[in-house]
Enzyme design. Structure first.
Site, PDB file in Angstrom:
ATOM      1  N   SER A 163       0.833  -1.193   0.000  1.00 14.56           N
ATOM      2  CA  SER A 163       0.000   0.000   0.000  1.00 14.56           C
ATOM      3  C   SER A 163       0.879   1.259   0.000  1.00 14.56           C
ATOM      4  CB  SER A 163      -0.929  -0.067   1.208  1.00 14.56           C
ATOM      5  OG  SER A 163      -2.037   0.761   1.036  1.00 14.56           O
ATOM      6  N   ARG A 233     -11.900   6.704   9.555  1.00 11.95           N
ATOM      7  CA  ARG A 233     -11.408   5.331   9.583  1.00 11.95           C
ATOM      8  C   ARG A 233     -12.472   4.350   9.076  1.00 11.95           C
ATOM      9  NH1 ARG A 233      -6.859   2.412   9.157  1.00 11.95           N
ATOM     10  NH2 ARG A 233      -6.906   0.532  10.411  1.00 11.95           N
ATOM     11  N   ASP A 329      -8.462  -6.795  -4.693  1.00 16.74           N
ATOM     12  CA  ASP A 329      -8.068  -5.466  -4.210  1.00 16.74           C
ATOM     13  C   ASP A 329      -8.562  -4.418  -5.197  1.00 16.74           C
ATOM     14  OD1 ASP A 329      -6.848  -3.139  -3.391  1.00 16.74           O
ATOM     15  OD2 ASP A 329      -4.827  -3.973  -3.274  1.00 16.74           O
ATOM     16  N   HIS A 362      -7.925  -5.439  -0.343  1.00 20.13           N
ATOM     17  CA  HIS A 362      -6.622  -4.782  -0.180  1.00 20.13           C
ATOM     18  C   HIS A 362      -5.873  -5.299   1.048  1.00 20.13           C
ATOM     19  CE1 HIS A 362      -3.619  -1.705  -0.470  1.00 20.13           C
ATOM     20  NE2 HIS A 362      -3.944  -1.181   0.689  1.00 20.13           N
ATOM     21  N   ASP A 363      -6.600  -5.548   2.123  1.00 19.81           N
ATOM     22  CA  ASP A 363      -5.976  -5.999   3.383  1.00 19.81           C
ATOM     23  C   ASP A 363      -5.260  -7.338   3.259  1.00 19.81           C
ATOM     24  OD1 ASP A 363      -6.217  -3.972   5.125  1.00 19.81           O
ATOM     25  OD2 ASP A 363      -7.914  -4.780   6.258  1.00 19.81           O
TER      26      ASP A 363
END
Lengths: 395, 217
Positions: A163, A233, A329, A362-363
């Site tokens: 990232s 967040r 992602d 993405h994580d």
């Protein structure tokens, strides 16, 4: 949501006195920033794992993502949780701490001990807040290079990160090609897309809309914009996961109730989950810091710095690259990784590219995805052989 | 679309091994090589170990790429029909297409890309003109199944089969020149060099060609 008065602004405490080693760069070593000013003095907080070998050829720099920090493989001093890349870093893991000397530093603009908006500006005795010059990915990398100099290391065996960490890896390869033996940019892009910038702007506006933000001077006034930062967040967290993974994990399941309440309570599990993510985040992260690091990503456009040609950015690259993307992602897509691979190929750099099949979004780069772990292990092993590092790590 | 016959799990026959050794023998020491459809990287490893080449690969299957990267090879996940376009002109001394041509969507375009990217190209492929194949189709009236073309017609990835004569024709179409050609029979022995093309086409089970771009002058 946490009551801001119930703690002593723990994230700000780490900014002043981190549970890490620190390197202080005084007036003799200012940092020349992209914004055209120089920052001095400044501090870098960092963690190391393993031992540097005699010829200093086994050092790996791991670059953390947006809200990550230097605590890559140890218990986090604020949350008590394992380090963010414990899945890949440790004895016998791909980033083997028995073989490599692993360095991870908090980025410039961060809030875990490296100079950032929560740090005290020596000229005023107050936190910088928004008076800190705008930080770019290149600034983060130049500061890291000064730390690597300080540690007496010339060439890094590997620079790796996902990232925003991947952006730093790319920037390293462009700025210091001769100092990077191998590079792993993971789940990243060579520039922030319009959509990427848009999501970040939502987050920043949430922070700034909180009345407790106070134009960034909240800590002077004993408050903090916890609600705004939590919303930021929550919005960002959605972008880190795939639709499929959310559906699998939460679906439309209700939270601790048999029927919907027909109110604005967190009826759905996903709502409860996001609220929890938001509330725990504010306990460990500084709101102004969030503004700075998101902005650094937005300004990132590596090709833009080289006349619009990404290939030119990598024209001097001799490093061995392993570019990794993840199928689900949608924040930093495989297409973005392919653009990087294309540019590296054009420059003739030795490059590997793997797209890992996963529904974790993405994580996924933070998780123990077997194919990803195997790729990383194989790439580092091949690079170690080429570097002449023996299995024990001492060349 | 399919780049190696089955994504890094190409059936290992004696012939494929001989084919790899023959292809490798056509590559000069220290050259820059791109292996398109490199499977699990066996040829690249062989080239890196025995001929000290700067070896790169392209492979469509994630499994194949993972195998290669795990061996320390530089391999990019990609599709020969699509991704060769991303490579710059003259980036390599050799571009190799081993047992993959027949599985591409557009063999002509793939070969043209190879001749653009590399100074030379090496192509090996199963010869559909071999007498055993002709027998199966001509006499038995069935789509041929052989040791090297082991799929039934309804599930084969090999969608563009050709004979040695057909390939020689394609070489002319893409404006390339044959530097060396070898045909091997089913036991891996090379057909006599002075044998006529029709004999190659009938008795050669595999064709291996070393090509060069025609110099335009």
């Amino acid at each position: 949501m946490t009551d801001p008065s119930s703690d002593t602004h723990s994230s700000l405490a780490e900014a002043a006195q981190p549970h890490s080693q620190v390197a202080v760069f005084d007036g003799s070593q200012p940092l020349a920033m992209t914004a055209g000013v120089s920052l001095s003095p400044f501090t870098i907080a960092y963690q190391t794992y393993g031992e540097l070998n005699a010829d200093k050829s086994n050092a790996i720099l791991l670059c953390h993502a947006l809200t990550g920090d230097q605590h890559v493989a140890n218990r986090h001093p604020l949350t008590g949780k394992p380090g963010w890349w414990s899945a890949l870093v440790g004895p016998g893991r791909p980033f083997d701490t028995e073989k490599f000397f692993i360095i991870c530093s908090n980025v410039l603009g961060g809030c875990m001990g490296t100079t950032g908006p929560a740090s005290i500006d020596p000229t005023t005795g107050r936190p910088y807040g928004l008076t800190l010059p705008m930080v770019t990915i290149a600034d983060m990398v130049r500061a890291q290079a000064m730390l690597i100099d300080r540690l007496g290391i010339d060439t890094l065996f590997c620079v790796a990160g996902g990232s925003m960490g991947g952006m730093q890896v790319l920037q390293w390869a462009a700025l210091y090609p001769e100092r990077v033996f191998s590079a792993m940019p993971i789940a990243t892009a060579a520039r922030h897309s319009s959509q990427n910038i848009a999501f970040h702007e939502v987050g920043r506006q949430a922070v700034m809309a909180d009345p407790d933000w106070r134009g960034g001077r909240y800590s002077d006034q004993g408050v903090r914009p916890a609600k705004g930062l939590a919303v930021a967040r929550m919005a960002a967290h959605i972008t880190y996961l795939s639709d499929e993974a959310l559906q699998r994990k939460f679906g439309r399941k209700l939270q601790d109730r048999a029927e919907p309440t027909f109110s604005f309570d967190a009826d759905f599990q996903i709502e409860n989950y996001l609220r929890y993510q938001g509330s725990t985040f504010v306990d460990r992260f500084d709101a102004n810091s969030y503004l700075y690091v998101t902005r650094a990503c937005d300004y990132f456009d590596l090709a833009g710095d080289y006349g619009g040609s990404l290939a030119r950015a990598f024209s001097g690259a001799k490093s061995r690259f392993c570019v990794v993307s993840f199928t689900s992602d949608w924040l930093y897509t495989t297409a973005e990784s392919r653009a990087i691979v294309h540019a590296l190929n054009a420059g003739g750099a030795p490059v590997s590219f793997v797209e890992i099949e996963t529904d974790k979004g993405h994580d996924a780069f933070l998780l123990e995805e077997p194919d990803f772990v195997a790729t990383t292990r194989g790439f580092l092993r091949g690079a170690a052989r080429a570097r002449g590092l023996s299995e024990k790590g001492s060349a | 679309m399919i780049m190696s016959q089955s994504g890094g799990e190409m059936p290992q026959t004696a012939l494929t091994r001989i084919d790899l050794l023959l292809v490798a023998s056509m590559v000069e020491h220290g050259a820059r090589v791109l292996d398109v459809g490199c499977g699990d990287g066996e040829l690249l490893r062989l080239l890196a170990d025995t001929r000290n080449v700067d070896a790169r690969g392209v492979e469509i299957s994630q499994k194949g790429v993972n195998h290669c990267v795990a061996k320390g090879l530089s391999v990019v996940q990609g599709d020969a029909d699509v991704d060769l376009a991303d490579y710059p002109d003259d980036g390599f001394d050799y571009v190799i297409l081993s047992q993959t041509l027949q599985a591409t969507r557009n063999p002509r375009k793939v070969l043209e890309q190879m001749m653009r990217i590399g100074k030379r190209a090496i192509v090996s492929f199963p010869n559909f003109g071999h007498w055993r194949i002709r027998w199966q189709l001509g006499v038995r009236g069935r789509m041929p199944i052989t040791e090297n073309l082991s799929y039934a017609w309804y599930e084969t990835p090999n969608i563009h089969l050709c004979t040695i004569k057909d390939f020689v024709n394609l070489v002319g179409v893409v404006d390339a020149r044959i530097l060396r050609a070898v045909a091997m029979n089913s036991s891996g022995a090379q057909i006599r060099v002075n044998a006529p093309w029709w004999a190659w086409n009938l008795f050669g089970e595999q064709g291996v060609f070393l090509l060069e771009r025609q110099t335009k002058d």
